[in-house]
Design a protein around this motif. Structure first.
Motif, PDB file in Angstrom:
ATOM      1  N   GLU A 211       0.839  -1.199   0.000  1.00  0.00           N
ATOM      2  CA  GLU A 211       0.000   0.000   0.000  1.00  0.00           C
ATOM      3  C   GLU A 211       0.876   1.252   0.000  1.00  0.00           C
ATOM      4  O   GLU A 211       0.740   2.138   0.833  1.00  0.00           O
ATOM      5  CB  GLU A 211      -0.951  -0.018   1.191  1.00  0.00           C
ATOM      6  N   GLY A 212       1.791   1.309  -0.956  1.00  0.00           N
ATOM      7  CA  GLY A 212       2.728   2.418  -1.027  1.00  0.00           C
ATOM      8  C   GLY A 212       2.134   3.645  -1.687  1.00  0.00           C
ATOM      9  O   GLY A 212       1.086   3.601  -2.335  1.00  0.00           O
ATOM     10  N   LEU A 213       2.855   4.771  -1.523  1.00  0.00           N
ATOM     11  CA  LEU A 213       2.489   6.047  -2.131  1.00  0.00           C
ATOM     12  C   LEU A 213       3.352   6.248  -3.364  1.00  0.00           C
ATOM     13  O   LEU A 213       4.589   6.244  -3.277  1.00  0.00           O
ATOM     14  CB  LEU A 213       2.704   7.181  -1.118  1.00  0.00           C
ATOM     15  N   GLN A 236      -6.970  -1.891 -13.840  1.00  0.00           N
ATOM     16  CA  GLN A 236      -6.209  -1.017 -12.956  1.00  0.00           C
ATOM     17  C   GLN A 236      -6.634  -1.296 -11.528  1.00  0.00           C
ATOM     18  O   GLN A 236      -7.769  -1.051 -11.139  1.00  0.00           O
ATOM     19  CB  GLN A 236      -6.466   0.454 -13.344  1.00  0.00           C
ATOM     20  N   GLU A 237      -5.708  -1.849 -10.738  1.00  0.00           N
ATOM     21  CA  GLU A 237      -5.964  -2.137  -9.318  1.00  0.00           C
ATOM     22  C   GLU A 237      -4.785  -1.635  -8.492  1.00  0.00           C
ATOM     23  O   GLU A 237      -4.132  -2.392  -7.775  1.00  0.00           O
ATOM     24  CB  GLU A 237      -6.213  -3.631  -9.098  1.00  0.00           C
ATOM     25  N   GLU A 238      -4.512  -0.349  -8.605  1.00  0.00           N
ATOM     26  CA  GLU A 238      -3.380   0.254  -7.913  1.00  0.00           C
ATOM     27  C   GLU A 238      -3.579   0.247  -6.392  1.00  0.00           C
ATOM     28  O   GLU A 238      -4.675  -0.009  -5.876  1.00  0.00           O
ATOM     29  CB  GLU A 238      -3.187   1.694  -8.387  1.00  0.00           C
ATOM     30  N   SER A 239      -2.516   0.579  -5.688  1.00  0.00           N
ATOM     31  CA  SER A 239      -2.539   0.711  -4.236  1.00  0.00           C
ATOM     32  C   SER A 239      -3.574   1.747  -3.799  1.00  0.00           C
ATOM     33  O   SER A 239      -3.818   2.732  -4.513  1.00  0.00           O
ATOM     34  CB  SER A 239      -1.150   1.144  -3.754  1.00  0.00           C
ATOM     35  N   PRO A 240      -4.188   1.589  -2.619  1.00  0.00           N
ATOM     36  CA  PRO A 240      -5.120   2.613  -2.121  1.00  0.00           C
ATOM     37  C   PRO A 240      -4.441   3.947  -1.855  1.00  0.00           C
ATOM     38  O   PRO A 240      -5.126   4.953  -1.647  1.00  0.00           O
ATOM     39  CB  PRO A 240      -5.680   2.001  -0.830  1.00  0.00           C
ATOM     40  N   GLY A 267      -6.507   2.730  -6.662  1.00  0.00           N
ATOM     41  CA  GLY A 267      -5.911   4.057  -6.563  1.00  0.00           C
ATOM     42  C   GLY A 267      -6.793   5.033  -5.818  1.00  0.00           C
ATOM     43  O   GLY A 267      -8.018   4.965  -5.879  1.00  0.00           O
ATOM     44  N   ILE A 268      -6.182   5.967  -5.126  1.00  0.00           N
ATOM     45  CA  ILE A 268      -6.969   7.025  -4.488  1.00  0.00           C
ATOM     46  C   ILE A 268      -7.365   8.086  -5.509  1.00  0.00           C
ATOM     47  O   ILE A 268      -8.372   8.776  -5.379  1.00  0.00           O
ATOM     48  CB  ILE A 268      -6.184   7.666  -3.321  1.00  0.00           C
ATOM     49  N   TRP A 269      -6.570   8.202  -6.576  1.00  0.00           N
ATOM     50  CA  TRP A 269      -6.796   9.184  -7.645  1.00  0.00           C
ATOM     51  C   TRP A 269      -6.443   8.487  -8.944  1.00  0.00           C
ATOM     52  O   TRP A 269      -5.303   8.047  -9.128  1.00  0.00           O
ATOM     53  CB  TRP A 269      -5.915  10.397  -7.417  1.00  0.00           C
ATOM     54  N   SER A 439     -13.605   0.395   1.165  1.00  0.00           N
ATOM     55  CA  SER A 439     -12.291   0.660   1.757  1.00  0.00           C
ATOM     56  C   SER A 439     -12.131   2.133   2.096  1.00  0.00           C
ATOM     57  O   SER A 439     -12.686   3.006   1.452  1.00  0.00           O
ATOM     58  CB  SER A 439     -11.189   0.231   0.793  1.00  0.00           C
ATOM     59  N   LYS A 440     -11.352   2.379   3.110  1.00  0.00           N
ATOM     60  CA  LYS A 440     -10.939   3.747   3.440  1.00  0.00           C
ATOM     61  C   LYS A 440      -9.649   4.009   2.680  1.00  0.00           C
ATOM     62  O   LYS A 440      -8.612   3.406   2.966  1.00  0.00           O
ATOM     63  CB  LYS A 440     -10.726   3.890   4.940  1.00  0.00           C
ATOM     64  N   GLN A 441      -9.710   4.879   1.715  1.00  0.00           N
ATOM     65  CA  GLN A 441      -8.543   5.117   0.867  1.00  0.00           C
ATOM     66  C   GLN A 441      -7.462   5.837   1.661  1.00  0.00           C
ATOM     67  O   GLN A 441      -7.701   6.417   2.710  1.00  0.00           O
ATOM     68  CB  GLN A 441      -8.952   5.908  -0.373  1.00  0.00           C
ATOM     69  N   GLY A 442      -6.263   5.796   1.109  1.00  0.00           N
ATOM     70  CA  GLY A 442      -5.085   6.285   1.817  1.00  0.00           C
ATOM     71  C   GLY A 442      -4.836   7.764   1.674  1.00  0.00           C
ATOM     72  O   GLY A 442      -5.762   8.583   1.652  1.00  0.00           O
ATOM     73  N   ALA A 443      -3.569   8.116   1.516  1.00  0.00           N
ATOM     74  CA  ALA A 443      -3.140   9.519   1.518  1.00  0.00           C
ATOM     75  C   ALA A 443      -3.837  10.310   0.426  1.00  0.00           C
ATOM     76  O   ALA A 443      -4.088   9.808  -0.653  1.00  0.00           O
ATOM     77  CB  ALA A 443      -1.625   9.580   1.353  1.00  0.00           C
TER      78      ALA A 443
END
Length: 444
Positions: A211-213, A236-240, A267-269, A439-443
């Motif tokens: 779950e990297g940025l 496309q199933e990128e990190s959150p 992805g978050i974006w 899911s609660k997305q990340g940064a």
């Protein structure tokens, strides 16, 4: 545009100018130089530009993204790659943080003149094979992020199917992000060329092992020769915590056929831009897409389909599901030029909104300058039918499961567009999991 974003643009321009590509052929150095100058003259887009009216770039001012240090594939466990699944008999190219990983790939299966190798290898050993394909329209990049990709691109997949032949099985391009201590910046450029009468199925995937940025700024160029036929399937199933920007550029010669099935679920974006140009009569294109915007997640789809010659047909069908505080943008444009008589173009966008706090901005557009055409466009935004929910619950099905069943039914048309059983089932499972427990997305 906010000051941090302006500063980010200046920082990225300096990064592009300082990149070392001394081993490139002269024409590639020239392209990169043009790209840097193009980026500096334009700067990062702002909300005043129509194409970026609903999509913010504030994240570029919050995170100081840096290019990956080099080949990081040695730390990737083969079992982690295998767990992502693959279709039987597929020829696979694996990229780790934007660089080709031969240890994880199966390019040795290519036969009979089929070219399946990395762009970096081609630039080193056969640069002439890439020259006519890597340049943007009229030698310039279509947008500033395309320019950034050209300036900083280190690698990507190069697939070329010889005239009159069929690829022996699916060709899979798998991009893996591993995350790291610093926000990563990667710029893969994939190139798919089908010569006259060639046929192939190409699978393009973006996944994360942590779950990297990071910011993945990818470009895929597809050139179809006369009578070529391509099935192109993307997941496309990128990190959150991942930011994903993908530009797909398709050029079709006469009587060619292109079928795209794409799903943007991570992805978050995430922003996907598709530019498709008909360059010869009798060509057809079918674009099927699915996107999910969960809590605090943005999913953006931009289409630019250009009918500039007579007798071509296109179908664009995109479905979106929004939940929590998710946001989605759909901007679909179909241009029918003055000389493009006998055009058949159908554009549709349907959205399912599961939360009062979710938001979708949808704008399907037709620009028609010919008078002998058959064209239509439309959009819908709706919620789950409470009567259907009540019916399922009256049969002993709990509300979450009933909700999931109805959403999967809504998405079924897009999922069935995948000929790859692996991608179809994985997309379905990802969608079901997200809908069961948003899911609660990340940064941000």
């Amino acid at each position: 545009m906010s000051t941090p974003v302006v500063e980010a643009g200046s920082r990225l321009a300096d990064l592009m100018s300082g990149a070392d590509h001394e081993r490139d052929p002269q024409w590639m150095k020239h392209l990169r130089g043009q790209a840097v100058a193009d980026f500096r003259s334009r700067g990062l887009p702002s909300a005043r530009e129509e194409n970026w009216r609903y999509t913010t770039l504030d994240f570029l001012g919050k995170h100081a993204f840096v290019p990956s240090a080099g080949d990081e594939s040695a730390a990737v466990d083969v079992r982690a790659v295998e767990a992502l699944g693959s279709d039987a008999g597929a020829i696979r190219l694996v990229f780790v943080n934007g660089r080709f990983a031969s240890r994880l790939s199966t390019t040795d299966r290519a036969r009979d003149g089929l070219v399946v190798r990395s762009v970096a290898e081609s630039l080193k050993n056969d640069p002439a094979s890439l020259e006519s394909h890597l340049a943007g329209p009229d030698g310039a990049e279509a947008d500033v992020f395309g320019a950034m990709n050209t300036a900083l691109m280190e690698d990507g997949a190069f697939v070329r199917v010889p005239a009159g032949t069929s690829a022996p099985g699916p060709i899979e391009i798998l991009h893996i992000a591993t995350g790291g201590d610093r926000p990563g910046l990667v710029h893969p450029h994939h190139l798919v060329v089908l010569e006259a009468g060639a046929e192939a199925t190409v699978i393009e995937r973006y996944a994360a092992l942590a779950e990297g940025l990071y910011f993945n700024n990818a470009v895929t160029t597809v050139d179809l020769g006369e009578g070529a036929r391509l099935r192109h399937e993307r997941l496309q199933e990128e990190s959150p915590n991942g930011y994903h920007l993908s530009a797909l550029r398709v050029r079709q010669a006469a009587d060619s056929a292109y079928h795209l099935a794409t799903a943007s679920l991570g992805g978050i974006w995430a922003r996907t831009g598709v530019t498709l140009a008909f360059e010869g009569e009798g060509a057809t294109a079918e674009l099927d897409g699915l996107y999910l915007a969960g809590d605090r997640q943005l999913s953006d789809v931009h289409l630019d389909v250009r009918h500039e010659v007579p007798g071509c047909a296109s179908r664009e069908t995109f479905r979106g599901i929004l939940d929590g505080r998710g946001r989605a943008v759909f901007d679909g444009r179909v241009l029918v030029a003055k000389d493009a008589q006998k055009t058949d173009a159908q554009l549709a966008n349907d959205n399912l909104v599961l939360s009062r706090n979710a938001e979708v901005d949808t704008k399907p557009q037709l620009e028609i300058y010919a008078d002998d055409v058959r064209c239509s466009h439309g959009t819908t935004v709706g919620q789950l039918d409470e009567n259907m929910l009540f019916y399922l619950r009256s049969r002993g099905i709990d509300r979450d499961t009933a909700r999931q069943m109805l959403c999967l039914g809504f998405a079924a048309g897009s999922l069935e567009a995948f000929s790859s059983g692996t991608l179809r089932e994985r997309a379905k499972a990802l969608l079901a999991r997200r809908l069961t427990a948003p899911s609660k997305q990340g940064a941000e």
